[in-house]
Design a protein around this motif. Structure first.
Motif, PDB file in Angstrom:
ATOM      1  N   TYR A 101       0.858  -1.184   0.000  1.00 13.57           N
ATOM      2  CA  TYR A 101       0.000   0.000   0.000  1.00 13.57           C
ATOM      3  C   TYR A 101       0.891   1.229   0.000  1.00 13.57           C
ATOM      4  N   ARG A 102       0.302   2.349  -0.354  1.00 15.40           N
ATOM      5  CA  ARG A 102       1.065   3.606  -0.308  1.00 15.40           C
ATOM      6  C   ARG A 102       0.543   4.460   0.827  1.00 15.40           C
ATOM      7  N   LEU A 103       1.455   4.876   1.667  1.00 10.56           N
ATOM      8  CA  LEU A 103       1.051   5.741   2.782  1.00 10.56           C
ATOM      9  C   LEU A 103       1.493   7.161   2.468  1.00 10.56           C
ATOM     10  N   PHE A 149       4.094   0.574   1.944  1.00 13.23           N
ATOM     11  CA  PHE A 149       3.832  -0.253   3.132  1.00 13.23           C
ATOM     12  C   PHE A 149       3.485  -1.674   2.689  1.00 13.23           C
ATOM     13  N   ALA A 184       1.858  -4.935   2.902  1.00 13.69           N
ATOM     14  CA  ALA A 184       0.816  -5.595   3.704  1.00 13.69           C
ATOM     15  C   ALA A 184       0.885  -7.115   3.535  1.00 13.69           C
ATOM     16  N   VAL A 211      -3.344 -11.741  13.819  1.00 11.56           N
ATOM     17  CA  VAL A 211      -3.656 -10.580  14.663  1.00 11.56           C
ATOM     18  C   VAL A 211      -4.083  -9.408  13.785  1.00 11.56           C
ATOM     19  N   ASN A 212      -4.599  -8.344  14.376  1.00 17.63           N
ATOM     20  CA  ASN A 212      -4.991  -7.158  13.613  1.00 17.63           C
ATOM     21  C   ASN A 212      -3.808  -6.685  12.785  1.00 17.63           C
ATOM     22  N   GLY A 213      -4.094  -6.424  11.526  1.00 15.80           N
ATOM     23  CA  GLY A 213      -3.043  -5.903  10.655  1.00 15.80           C
ATOM     24  C   GLY A 213      -2.168  -6.969  10.026  1.00 15.80           C
ATOM     25  N   ALA A 214      -2.487  -8.246  10.247  1.00 20.85           N
ATOM     26  CA  ALA A 214      -1.642  -9.324   9.707  1.00 20.85           C
ATOM     27  C   ALA A 214      -1.737  -9.436   8.193  1.00 20.85           C
ATOM     28  N   GLY A 215      -2.842  -8.936   7.621  1.00 20.13           N
ATOM     29  CA  GLY A 215      -2.984  -8.977   6.158  1.00 20.13           C
ATOM     30  C   GLY A 215      -4.162  -9.829   5.688  1.00 20.13           C
ATOM     31  N   LYS A 216      -5.037 -10.244   6.589  1.00 23.73           N
ATOM     32  CA  LYS A 216      -6.144 -11.148   6.235  1.00 23.73           C
ATOM     33  C   LYS A 216      -7.100 -10.497   5.229  1.00 23.73           C
ATOM     34  N   SER A 217      -7.549  -9.273   5.562  1.00 23.71           N
ATOM     35  CA  SER A 217      -8.523  -8.611   4.677  1.00 23.71           C
ATOM     36  C   SER A 217      -7.880  -8.299   3.335  1.00 23.71           C
ATOM     37  N   THR A 218      -6.615  -7.921   3.371  1.00 25.10           N
ATOM     38  CA  THR A 218      -5.917  -7.623   2.115  1.00 25.10           C
ATOM     39  C   THR A 218      -5.932  -8.869   1.227  1.00 25.10           C
ATOM     40  N   HIS A 269     -11.490 -14.103  14.277  1.00 24.35           N
ATOM     41  CA  HIS A 269     -10.605 -14.087  15.438  1.00 24.35           C
ATOM     42  C   HIS A 269     -11.030 -15.172  16.419  1.00 24.35           C
TER      43      HIS A 269
HETATM   44  N1  LIG Z   1      -5.776   1.053   1.954  1.00 24.42           N
HETATM   45  C1  LIG Z   1      -4.723   0.905   2.760  1.00 24.42           C
HETATM   46  N2  LIG Z   1      -3.716   1.805   2.725  1.00 24.42           N
HETATM   47  C2  LIG Z   1      -2.638   1.674   3.520  1.00 24.42           C
HETATM   48  N3  LIG Z   1      -2.437   0.657   4.377  1.00 24.42           N
HETATM   49  C3  LIG Z   1      -3.414  -0.267   4.450  1.00 24.42           C
HETATM   50  C4  LIG Z   1      -4.603  -0.193   3.660  1.00 24.42           C
HETATM   51  N4  LIG Z   1      -5.372  -1.259   3.954  1.00 24.42           N
HETATM   52  C5  LIG Z   1      -4.703  -1.950   4.883  1.00 24.42           C
HETATM   53  N5  LIG Z   1      -3.518  -1.375   5.182  1.00 24.42           N
HETATM   54  C6  LIG Z   1      -2.509  -1.859   6.143  1.00 24.42           C
HETATM   55  O1  LIG Z   1      -2.116  -3.155   5.732  1.00 24.42           O
HETATM   56  C7  LIG Z   1      -1.946  -3.998   6.856  1.00 24.42           C
HETATM   57  C8  LIG Z   1      -2.810  -5.222   6.697  1.00 24.42           C
HETATM   58  O2  LIG Z   1      -4.162  -4.817   6.792  1.00 24.42           O
HETATM   59  P1  LIG Z   1      -5.373  -5.831   6.737  1.00 24.42           P
HETATM   60  O3  LIG Z   1      -6.626  -5.019   6.815  1.00 24.42           O
HETATM   61  O4  LIG Z   1      -5.209  -6.724   5.573  1.00 24.42           O
HETATM   62  O5  LIG Z   1      -5.127  -6.643   8.084  1.00 24.42           O
HETATM   63  P2  LIG Z   1      -6.102  -7.675   8.814  1.00 24.42           P
HETATM   64  O6  LIG Z   1      -5.277  -8.871   9.144  1.00 24.42           O
HETATM   65  O7  LIG Z   1      -7.332  -7.887   8.008  1.00 24.42           O
HETATM   66  O8  LIG Z   1      -6.432  -6.891  10.148  1.00 24.42           O
HETATM   67  P3  LIG Z   1      -7.776  -6.845  11.049  1.00 24.42           P
HETATM   68  O9  LIG Z   1      -7.802  -8.107  11.859  1.00 24.42           O
HETATM   69  O10 LIG Z   1      -7.543  -5.645  11.898  1.00 24.42           O
HETATM   70  O11 LIG Z   1      -8.946  -6.698  10.126  1.00 24.42           O
HETATM   71  C9  LIG Z   1      -2.289  -3.157   8.077  1.00 24.42           C
HETATM   72  O12 LIG Z   1      -1.089  -2.680   8.659  1.00 24.42           O
HETATM   73  C10 LIG Z   1      -3.102  -2.008   7.517  1.00 24.42           C
HETATM   74  O13 LIG Z   1      -2.885  -0.834   8.268  1.00 24.42           O
END
Ligand SMILES: Nc1ncnc2c1ncn2[C@@H]1O[C@H](COP(=O)(O)OP(=O)(O)OP(=O)(O)O)[C@@H](O)[C@H]1O
Length: 436
Positions: free
Chosen positions: A16-18, A41, A43, A62-69, A206
Motif C-alpha cells: 500500500y502507499r502511505l 507499506f 501488507a 492478529v490485527n493488521g496481519a494482512g487477512k482482509s488484504t 478471530h
Molecule cells: N488502503 C490501505 N492503505 C494503507 N495501508 C493499508 C490499507 N489497507 C490496509 N492497510 C494496512 O495493511 C496492513 C494489513 O491490513 P489488513 O486489513 O489486511 O489486516 P487484517 O489482518 O485484516 O487486520 P484486522 O484483523 O484488523 O482486520 C495493516 O497494517 C493495515 O494498516
C-alpha cells in the motif's frame, strides 16, 4: 491450474502507499514531478498457497496481519503489486459490512443492482429475490433505504444475497459476528449445506473455536506472511501462542526452594500424589495424557502433575460418575491471587464447559502463594457428558492482566462411556411427564 485447484495464489505481494498529507496523493497522481510522495507499506509479502475445490479454509492472524488484504485480492477488489492470483469459479464474498450496497437505495433495489453486477438477468434476479428476502427476514425494511438499517439487518441481507447466487467459493470475513446468535446459527447451517454441496469456503475470524469448528484447514498470517498452514486446531494453538507468548522459564524451576502442600488424604494414591515434592513434569506418565497437548505461558508457574479420582473406575469413566481432577502446580514467583482454570472440549474443539477459581468463587483455590510453593487444586464435577472423547485443558493465570502463567491445552483425553438416555453433549436430566 489443475482441475481440483480452485484458488491459486503465487508469490503475491501487496504494497500500500502511505501519504503523510492528503494532497501528496493528489500531487503524485497529477504531476510527474511529484512521483514519489508516498512511503510504501508492505501488507503482504510473497504469499503462495492453493485451495482445492470443497476445502474450508480458515484464516487467522492478529490485527493488521494482512487477512482482509488477502481476501480483497481474491475478490479482485484490489490488485497485487507482485505475483498472480488465479480463481477458477464464481466468488461470493461477505467482506466489509454491506460492501457493494448503495446507502440511498432500498434493500430490494440493491438486490437488483447486485444481481446485475454479478451478471444475472433481471428475470434471474427476480426469481432469487423471494428466497433472499425470506432468509434475511428483515420484514418491511426491505423497502427502506439501507442507510437506515442496523448493522445486523445489513449483514442479514448481505449474507442472504451472497449465498443465493450459488457461488463456487464463499468468502466470509468477521462480518457475521454482528448478526445475532440465532441468525449466526442459521448462517452456519446454510454454510454447512453449501459445503456438503462442494462449495469452497474461506473464513476469516478471530474466534479460533469457530475456525476449528467450520474449517478443515487453516492459514496463520503474521506481518503479511504465511506463518503456518495446517490443521485448524494446530494453527489455532500457534495463533494463541502469538497472542499470549510462550516463554516458560525452565531455569527458574532449578532456583525455586520447593514447599509441598500440607494436605493429607485417606486415599493412599492421593496421599502419595500430594506428598510428591518433585518439580518434575509427570504428565507423560498419566494414562489420560495427550502428547499432542499445546502448552504455553509466561513461566510464572508450572502445572506439573494431575491425578483423576472417581466414584467409579478412574480407568473406565462412565457418564454420571463424579470425578475429581487434582492438579498440582509449582509457583516460581509470588502471586497474590492465582487463578486455576479447567475447560472441557469436544475433540473437534467445541467448549462444553469451562470455569476457573475466580468466576467459580473458589476463594481457597485462589489464595496467595509464594515463590517455590507447590499447590494442588481440585476440580470436582459430575461427569454428565454424552459417551465420547473429550479434551481437558488446564490453566493457571493471575488477574493482573499478564499472560497466563501456564496453560496446557488439550492436555488430557477423557473417554466417557455409556449408556445414557439422551442425545447431545451434556445430560440436563430432563424429566418428561405426560398428562392424559
Ligand atoms: N488502503 C490501505 N492503505 C494503507 N495501508 C493499508 C490499507 N489497507 C490496509 N492497510 C494496512 O495493511 C496492513 C494489513 O491490513 P489488513 O486489513 O489486511 O489486516 P487484517 O489482518 O485484516 O487486520 P484486522 O484483523 O484488523 O482486520 C495493516 O497494517 C493495515 O494498516
Amino acid at each position: 491450474m489443475a482441475d481440483d485447484i480452485i484458488i491459486d495464489v503465487a508469490h503475491v505481494s501487496k504494497e500500500y502507499r502511505l501519504y503523510a498529507r492528503r494532497r501528496d496523493k493528489v500531487l503524485e497522481a497529477i504531476d510527474p514531478r511529484h512521483r514519489c510522495r508516498h512511503t510504501p507499506f508492505p501488507a503482504l509479502h510473497d504469499i503462495s498457497f492453493t485451495v482445492c475445490r470443497g476445502e474450508s479454509l480458515g484464516i487467522m492472524g492478529v490485527n493488521g496481519a494482512g487477512k482482509s488484504t488477502l481476501l480483497k485480492l481474491l475478490c479482485r477488489v484490489i490488485t497485487p503489486t507482485m505475483g498472480k492470483v488465479a480463481v477458477n469459479g464464481r466468488i461470493s464474498a461477505l467482506l466489509e459490512l454491506g460492501a457493494g450496497f448503495h446507502p440511498e437505495r432500498t434493500g430490494l433495489e440493491n438486490l437488483y443492482f447486485q444481481g446485475a453486477i454479478q451478471g444475472f438477468s433481471r428475470r434471474e434476479t427476480e426469481a432469487m429475490i423471494p428466497d433472499i428476502v425470506a432468509f434475511a427476514d428483515i420484514g418491511d425494511f426491505i423497502n427502506q433505504p439501507v442507510k437506515v438499517y442496523s448493522s445486523g439487518m445489513f449483514i442479514r441481507l448481505a449474507f442472504a444475497a451472497a449465498v443465493q447466487v450459488k457461488p463456487d467459493i464463499l468468502i466470509v470475513d468477521e462480518a457475521l459476528s454482528v448478526g445475532d446468535a440465532r441468525f449466526q446459527r442459521r448462517c452456519f447451517a446454510r454454510i454447512d449445506e453449501m459445503r456438503t454441496e462442494g462449495v469452497t469456503f474461506l473464513f476469516v475470524s478471530h474466534s479460533t473455536e469457530e475456525i476449528v469448528r467450520q474449517c478443515n484447514r487453516a492459514l496463520l498470517l503474521a506481518d503479511g506472511e504465511i506463518l503456518m498452514d495446517g490443521l485448524p486446531r494446530d494453527v489455532a494453538n500457534r495463533y494463541l501462542d502469538i497472542l499470549f507468548g510462550r516463554d516458560l522459564a525452565e531455569e527458574a524451576v532449578e532456583k525455586a526452594e520447593i514447599t509441598t502442600p500440607q494436605a493429607i488424604s485417606a486415599d493412599p494414591a492421593l496421599c502419595a500424589f500430594l506428598q510428591d515434592s518433585s518439580a518434575e513434569d509427570r504428565f507423560a506418565a498419566n494414562p489420560l495424557y495427550n502428547p499432542y497437548e499445546y502448552r504455553w505461558g509466561n513461566g510464572g508457574a508450572r502445572i506439573l502433575d494431575v491425578m483423576l479420582s472417581s466414584t467409579g473406575d478412574p480407568l473406565h469413566i462412565v457418564a454420571g460418575d463424579t470425578l475429581t481432577l487434582h492438579v498440582k502446580a509449582l509457583f516460581l514467583r509470588d502471586f497474590f491471587r492465582p487463578i486455576w482454570g479447567c475447560t472441557i472440549k469436544t475433540k473437534d474443539g467445541v467448549t462444553v464447559y469451562g470455569t476457573n477459581s475466580e468466576i467459580n468463587n473458589a476463594q481457597k483455590a485462589g489464595k496467595a502463594v509464594t515463590a517455590g510453593a507447590m499447590a494442588v487444586s481440585s476440580f470436582a464435577f459430575r461427569c454428565d457428558l454424552a459417551p465420547g472423547e473429550y479434551f481437558i485443558s488446564l490453566g493457571l493465570a493471575t488477574d493482573a492482566g499478564d499472560n497466563p502463567l501456564d496453560r496446557r491445552y488439550d492436555a488430557l483425553l477423557l473417554v466417557v462411556h455409556g449408556p445414557t438416555n439422551f442425545f447431545g453433549l451434556g445430560d440436563l436430566h430432563m424429566h418428561i411427564e405426560t398428562e392424559c
